[in-house]
Design a protein around this motif. Sequence first.
Motif, PDB file in Angstrom:
ATOM      1  N   ILE A 108       0.902  -1.153  -0.037  1.00 37.99           N
ATOM      2  CA  ILE A 108      -0.130   0.180   0.332  1.00 37.99           C
ATOM      3  C   ILE A 108       0.892   1.319  -0.009  1.00 37.99           C
ATOM      4  CG2 ILE A 108      -1.724   1.183   1.448  1.00 37.99           C
ATOM      5  CD1 ILE A 108      -2.713  -1.319   2.423  1.00 37.99           C
ATOM      6  N   ARG A 136      -8.730   1.509   8.168  1.00 34.78           N
ATOM      7  CA  ARG A 136      -9.907   1.763   6.998  1.00 34.78           C
ATOM      8  C   ARG A 136      -8.646   1.263   5.417  1.00 34.78           C
ATOM      9  NH1 ARG A 136     -11.865   7.380   6.376  1.00 34.78           N
ATOM     10  NH2 ARG A 136      -9.686   7.954   6.323  1.00 34.78           N
ATOM     11  N   THR A 137      -7.465   1.692   5.600  1.00 35.69           N
ATOM     12  CA  THR A 137      -6.944   1.466   4.054  1.00 35.69           C
ATOM     13  C   THR A 137      -6.442  -0.160   4.031  1.00 35.69           C
ATOM     14  OG1 THR A 137      -5.657   3.575   4.447  1.00 35.69           O
ATOM     15  CG2 THR A 137      -4.772   2.068   2.989  1.00 35.69           C
ATOM     16  N   SER A 138      -6.142  -0.711   4.762  1.00 30.93           N
ATOM     17  CA  SER A 138      -5.668  -2.376   4.993  1.00 30.93           C
ATOM     18  C   SER A 138      -7.087  -2.902   4.795  1.00 30.93           C
ATOM     19  CB  SER A 138      -4.996  -2.670   6.121  1.00 30.93           C
ATOM     20  OG  SER A 138      -3.832  -2.039   6.198  1.00 30.93           O
ATOM     21  N   ASP A 163       1.250  -2.933   4.931  1.00 34.99           N
ATOM     22  CA  ASP A 163       1.406  -1.545   4.862  1.00 34.99           C
ATOM     23  C   ASP A 163       2.131  -1.295   6.326  1.00 34.99           C
ATOM     24  OD1 ASP A 163       0.884   1.192   4.833  1.00 34.99           O
ATOM     25  OD2 ASP A 163      -1.444   1.241   5.160  1.00 34.99           O
ATOM     26  N   PRO A 184     -13.633   4.592   0.000  1.00 35.57           N
ATOM     27  CA  PRO A 184     -12.366   4.896  -0.502  1.00 35.57           C
ATOM     28  C   PRO A 184     -12.204   5.200  -2.076  1.00 35.57           C
ATOM     29  CG  PRO A 184     -12.254   2.936   0.002  1.00 35.57           C
ATOM     30  CD  PRO A 184     -13.660   3.276   0.411  1.00 35.57           C
ATOM     31  N   VAL A 220      -4.528   4.026  -2.342  1.00 37.46           N
ATOM     32  CA  VAL A 220      -5.975   4.408  -1.908  1.00 37.46           C
ATOM     33  C   VAL A 220      -6.203   5.899  -1.434  1.00 37.46           C
ATOM     34  CG1 VAL A 220      -7.687   3.573  -0.111  1.00 37.46           C
ATOM     35  CG2 VAL A 220      -6.101   1.944  -1.082  1.00 37.46           C
ATOM     36  N   ASP A 221      -7.464   6.454  -1.676  1.00 43.69           N
ATOM     37  CA  ASP A 221      -7.447   7.993  -1.383  1.00 43.69           C
ATOM     38  C   ASP A 221      -8.584   7.860  -0.374  1.00 43.69           C
ATOM     39  OD1 ASP A 221      -6.915  10.815  -0.806  1.00 43.69           O
ATOM     40  OD2 ASP A 221      -8.385  11.119  -2.630  1.00 43.69           O
ATOM     41  N   PHE A 222      -8.620   8.406   0.703  1.00 45.76           N
ATOM     42  CA  PHE A 222     -10.117   8.798   1.321  1.00 45.76           C
ATOM     43  C   PHE A 222     -10.317  10.105   1.292  1.00 45.76           C
ATOM     44  CE2 PHE A 222      -8.832   4.641   3.304  1.00 45.76           C
ATOM     45  CZ  PHE A 222     -10.087   4.149   3.381  1.00 45.76           C
TER      46      PHE A 222
END
Length: 178
Positions: free
Chosen positions: A40, A110-112, A103, A83, A65-67
């Motif tokens: 990531i 959230r990302t994972s 990561d 995301p 990934v973008d939030f």
Amino acid sequence: MESRRPLRQEWLTWKDVDKLVDVLLPQLRAGGSFDAMIMITRGGIVPGGLLGEALDITNVLTAAVDFPRDLAGDEKARLLVWPSFLQFPDDALLEDRRILIMDDVWGSGRTSTAVKNRCQSAGGTPFTCVFHFNPYRSLFSRAEPDFYGAVTDAYIVYPWEIDRGLHGIPAGGMPDQN
């Protein structure tokens, strides 16, 4: 709303990173072999490179990934937003494969979790791995990384972040704490 960011920071050395790798390698080897790794961006690039080399994982992929952050003032809405995947491997590279998702930190998770879910929907069998797991910040009460090197409540600063400056922290040290 009160900030959930820990007040304490922990600055790591390369020796500390080596110890984390030494803690993770037996866990990962016991978990079986992996057909590919998704690193990531940007946090997972260095940890993924170190572990990918040690585990001889040759299929190394990336996910960005973008939030959205444009929900200023509404912290709850910001945490619940879907995301956007700026970059993600093609489903054919994941289908019927064991994938290690790498990561640096599991903070909110959230990302994972987003990468893991997308990998599952592509037909892969994903496993998440981080250097540091912060259960105190995680938004998921029933989810945690499959593999992690340490549990922390601190904001971690890795050695590859120190010399170039980080989030307003001048290169070479902590800002004045007046």
